[in-house]
Design a protein around this motif. Sequence first.
Motif, PDB file in Angstrom:
ATOM      1  N   TYR A 379     -46.991   8.261 -21.218  1.00 20.21           N
ATOM      2  CA  TYR A 379     -47.142   7.119 -22.126  1.00 20.21           C
ATOM      3  C   TYR A 379     -48.596   6.982 -22.588  1.00 20.21           C
ATOM      4  O   TYR A 379     -48.871   6.789 -23.779  1.00 20.21           O
ATOM      5  CB  TYR A 379     -46.689   5.853 -21.397  1.00 20.21           C
ATOM      6  CG  TYR A 379     -46.783   4.579 -22.197  1.00 20.21           C
ATOM      7  CD1 TYR A 379     -45.879   4.308 -23.220  1.00 20.21           C
ATOM      8  CD2 TYR A 379     -47.762   3.629 -21.914  1.00 20.21           C
ATOM      9  CE1 TYR A 379     -45.954   3.125 -23.945  1.00 20.21           C
ATOM     10  CE2 TYR A 379     -47.846   2.448 -22.632  1.00 20.21           C
ATOM     11  CZ  TYR A 379     -46.934   2.200 -23.646  1.00 20.21           C
ATOM     12  OH  TYR A 379     -47.012   1.034 -24.363  1.00 20.21           O
ATOM     13  N   ARG A 383     -50.141   7.441 -26.471  1.00 19.03           N
ATOM     14  CA  ARG A 383     -50.831   6.340 -27.146  1.00 19.03           C
ATOM     15  C   ARG A 383     -52.301   6.642 -27.431  1.00 19.03           C
ATOM     16  O   ARG A 383     -52.916   5.980 -28.264  1.00 19.03           O
ATOM     17  CB  ARG A 383     -50.725   5.065 -26.314  1.00 19.03           C
ATOM     18  CG  ARG A 383     -49.343   4.428 -26.370  1.00 19.03           C
ATOM     19  CD  ARG A 383     -49.342   3.058 -25.720  1.00 19.03           C
ATOM     20  NE  ARG A 383     -50.332   2.163 -26.290  1.00 19.03           N
ATOM     21  CZ  ARG A 383     -50.143   1.401 -27.362  1.00 19.03           C
ATOM     22  NH1 ARG A 383     -48.990   1.454 -28.019  1.00 19.03           N
ATOM     23  NH2 ARG A 383     -51.098   0.598 -27.794  1.00 19.03           N
ATOM     24  N   THR A 384     -52.868   7.615 -26.752  1.00 16.54           N
ATOM     25  CA  THR A 384     -54.307   7.864 -26.916  1.00 16.54           C
ATOM     26  C   THR A 384     -54.642   9.176 -27.613  1.00 16.54           C
ATOM     27  O   THR A 384     -55.817   9.457 -27.837  1.00 16.54           O
ATOM     28  CB  THR A 384     -55.006   7.855 -25.540  1.00 16.54           C
ATOM     29  OG1 THR A 384     -54.427   8.868 -24.699  1.00 16.54           O
ATOM     30  CG2 THR A 384     -54.868   6.500 -24.873  1.00 16.54           C
ATOM     31  N   VAL A 391     -43.379   6.353 -29.455  1.00 16.40           N
ATOM     32  CA  VAL A 391     -43.032   6.308 -28.036  1.00 16.40           C
ATOM     33  C   VAL A 391     -41.528   6.118 -27.906  1.00 16.40           C
ATOM     34  O   VAL A 391     -40.937   5.277 -28.590  1.00 16.40           O
ATOM     35  CB  VAL A 391     -43.778   5.159 -27.327  1.00 16.40           C
ATOM     36  CG1 VAL A 391     -43.357   5.067 -25.867  1.00 16.40           C
ATOM     37  CG2 VAL A 391     -45.282   5.359 -27.432  1.00 16.40           C
ATOM     38  N   GLN A 396     -40.809   3.208 -23.143  1.00 14.50           N
ATOM     39  CA  GLN A 396     -41.442   1.904 -23.324  1.00 14.50           C
ATOM     40  C   GLN A 396     -40.824   0.875 -22.375  1.00 14.50           C
ATOM     41  O   GLN A 396     -41.532   0.059 -21.777  1.00 14.50           O
ATOM     42  CB  GLN A 396     -41.266   1.444 -24.775  1.00 14.50           C
ATOM     43  CG  GLN A 396     -41.958   0.133 -25.121  1.00 14.50           C
ATOM     44  CD  GLN A 396     -43.452   0.291 -25.282  1.00 14.50           C
ATOM     45  OE1 GLN A 396     -43.916   1.247 -25.880  1.00 14.50           O
ATOM     46  NE2 GLN A 396     -44.207  -0.631 -24.733  1.00 14.50           N
ATOM     47  N   SER A 422     -53.870   2.724 -21.440  1.00 13.57           N
ATOM     48  CA  SER A 422     -52.889   2.930 -22.513  1.00 13.57           C
ATOM     49  C   SER A 422     -53.243   2.158 -23.782  1.00 13.57           C
ATOM     50  O   SER A 422     -52.481   2.169 -24.744  1.00 13.57           O
ATOM     51  CB  SER A 422     -51.493   2.522 -22.037  1.00 13.57           C
ATOM     52  OG  SER A 422     -51.463   1.156 -21.661  1.00 13.57           O
ATOM     53  N   ARG A 424     -53.312  -1.070 -24.369  1.00 15.58           N
ATOM     54  CA  ARG A 424     -52.393  -2.172 -24.639  1.00 15.58           C
ATOM     55  C   ARG A 424     -53.168  -3.479 -24.540  1.00 15.58           C
ATOM     56  O   ARG A 424     -53.265  -4.093 -23.480  1.00 15.58           O
ATOM     57  CB  ARG A 424     -51.235  -2.146 -23.647  1.00 15.58           C
ATOM     58  CG  ARG A 424     -50.223  -1.053 -23.879  1.00 15.58           C
ATOM     59  CD  ARG A 424     -49.357  -1.336 -25.093  1.00 15.58           C
ATOM     60  NE  ARG A 424     -48.659  -2.600 -24.986  1.00 15.58           N
ATOM     61  CZ  ARG A 424     -47.478  -2.757 -24.362  1.00 15.58           C
ATOM     62  NH1 ARG A 424     -46.884  -1.717 -23.793  1.00 15.58           N
ATOM     63  NH2 ARG A 424     -46.896  -3.939 -24.323  1.00 15.58           N
TER      64      ARG A 424
END
Length: 551
Positions: A379, A383-384, A391, A396, A422, A424
Motif C-alpha cells: 500500500y 501511494r508513494t 489502490v 484499502q 503512506s 495519509r
Amino acid sequence: MAKAAANAYFVEEEFELAVQKYTEALKEFPTDADALSKRSGAYLKLNQLQSALHDASAALEVDPNLRMAHYRQGVALFGVERFREALKSFLKGKELAGNQENSSTHVTVSVFQKHLKPGDVVVHFDTHQCLVKFTIDGTQVTALDLSLFGAIDPVESSFRVSTVKVEIKMNKADGGPWDQLERAAVASVPSSSAPIVREVPAKPYASNRDWNQIDKRLTEELEQEKPEGEAAMQKLFADIYAKADESTRRAMNKSFVRLSLCGVYRTEGVHTDTVSDHVTLSVSMFNRPLPAHALQKLHEVVDYFWAEIADAVPLIESLSEEAAFSHRELAASVASKCFFHLEEYQDALRLALGAGKYFDVNVHSQYTETIIATCIDEYIAIRTNGEGKAVDPRMQAIVEQMFDRCYASGTFKQALGVALESRRLDKVEESIRKSPDVSASLAYCFEVSRTTVTNRDFRLQVLQVLVQLYRGLPVQEYTHICQILQLLDQHAEVATILQTLLASSDDDDTLIAYQVAFDLVENENQKFLHAVSSALTTTAAAPTSRLDKLQ
C-alpha cells in the motif's frame, strides 16, 4: 492423400501412424489448421502434451475460430498444470461451439485427474448410469456418478486412462442426440441387464483395519453433506485416531487431506461430445456441495497439512477466480495460507484480498500479521511511487481495518507511523485526535515528520495540520507552534505570537516569549530571525522596553 490416411489411422486409434501421416500432409501444406489440430489430438492420445500444445496453438494462429483446436489446447494446458489458461481455452471453445449437435452414436466423457494408472480406475457401466472411482494412494474415492439422460450399451462402452484424464466412451443404445448429459431427478430406472464393472484388483492397505469402510463413509459425507453423518464420521475417526500409533495417525491425516482434495478435484470437470457440453458441465459442478465441503475441511487443517495441499494450489486458486463458484472466497483463503507457508507472501496477499470474511485482521496469528505487514508495504509503495496507480479497494479496506485495530488496542504511534509512511494526511490527524494524550502525540508526530518524512511537500502539509491541532489545545504550546512556523517560514505568524505574549500582563507569558526567542536563535536561521525582528512593532500593549529586549 496423406491427410486422408491420417484421418483413417486416427479413427482406427493408430495414433503413432496418424502423427506420421499428418506430418507428411503438413510438409506439403504447413498452414493447414485442420491438420495441425488433428495432429494435436493424436499427440494427446499419445500423452505427448508439449507437442499437442504446440500444434493446437499453431492451428489457432492460422484459424482462431477452430473450435476443437481450443479444446485440445485446453486439455494440453491442463496437463502441464496451466489451469487458468486451460479454462480460457475451454470457454473460448464453448463460445464457438454454439448449438452444435452432439453425436448420435456415442457419448464421450473425460474426468480430469493426473498421474493415474489403469489399475487405479474402476468404471461401472449400467443402462442409465456411469460410476467412476479412482484409487489415490490407497484411498478409493468416487470421481463421477452420472445418471444418464438416455440409455447406453454397457457391453460396448469402454474407457481409456492417460496421464491427464480418464476418457470414457459410452455407446448409445437407441441412437440420436441427447438434450443433455444427465437426466433429471426421477425414480430409479430398472436395469435391463447386470451392470458391467471394469477394474483391476485394488492393492491391500497395510493395516488390519477396514479402511475401505472408512473411506466409503467419508465419501458419503462429502457427497451428501448430512450433519448427522458428519457427526458420526467424526466420532468414528476420532475413536480410531485416539487408539492408533503415530505412523497410523500420520497415514490417517494424509488420507483425510487427500480425500478432501479429491472433493476439490471433482470441480475439474468432464466433457462430452462438444466443447460446449464440456464447459457447461464443468461450470455446473462448481455449484455442487462437494467442492465447498471439501474446501471447508481443507481450510480447517491447512496450517498443519499445507505441504500435502500445495500440489493442488493451482486448482484451488482457479476456483477462487471462477465467478460461477459460490465459495470462491473460501478457496482464496485456502490458497492464500498455502502460499504463506511456502513463503510466497505477495501471492498470499493477493489471494487474501479475495478471501472476504475468511480474512480477519483482528485474528492475531503469524499468518494475519504477515499478510497485514505485506499489505501495508504494498500500500505504501503504491501511494508513494508517484505513478498514480489505483489502490485495490480490498487492500484499502484491510488498511482501514488495521487503523481501527490500532485505535482499539491503543497503539497510536503505530497508526501514526503508517499514516506518515503512506502519506495519509487524514489518518495523521485522526490518529492524533483519537489519542488519549493529544499533546504527546503531537510532539511525537512533529519529531518523526522532521526526521523521517523525506517528501518535502507532504512534510509541509503535515506541519500545517500540526499547527492547527496545537492551536486547538486548551493550553497553547507556543514553543512548539513557533518551531513549526519557523519550518513553514511563516515569520509574520511568529511575530504576532510574540507580540501577543509581550502584551500580556502575566509575567509567565513574557518568559515564554523570551524562551521562544532563544529557541529561534538556536536554530541559526538568520534570514528568518531578521524577518521576525523586522515584523515586530511597538504597540501600546507591548512596551518598547520588552520589544527591545526581545529583539
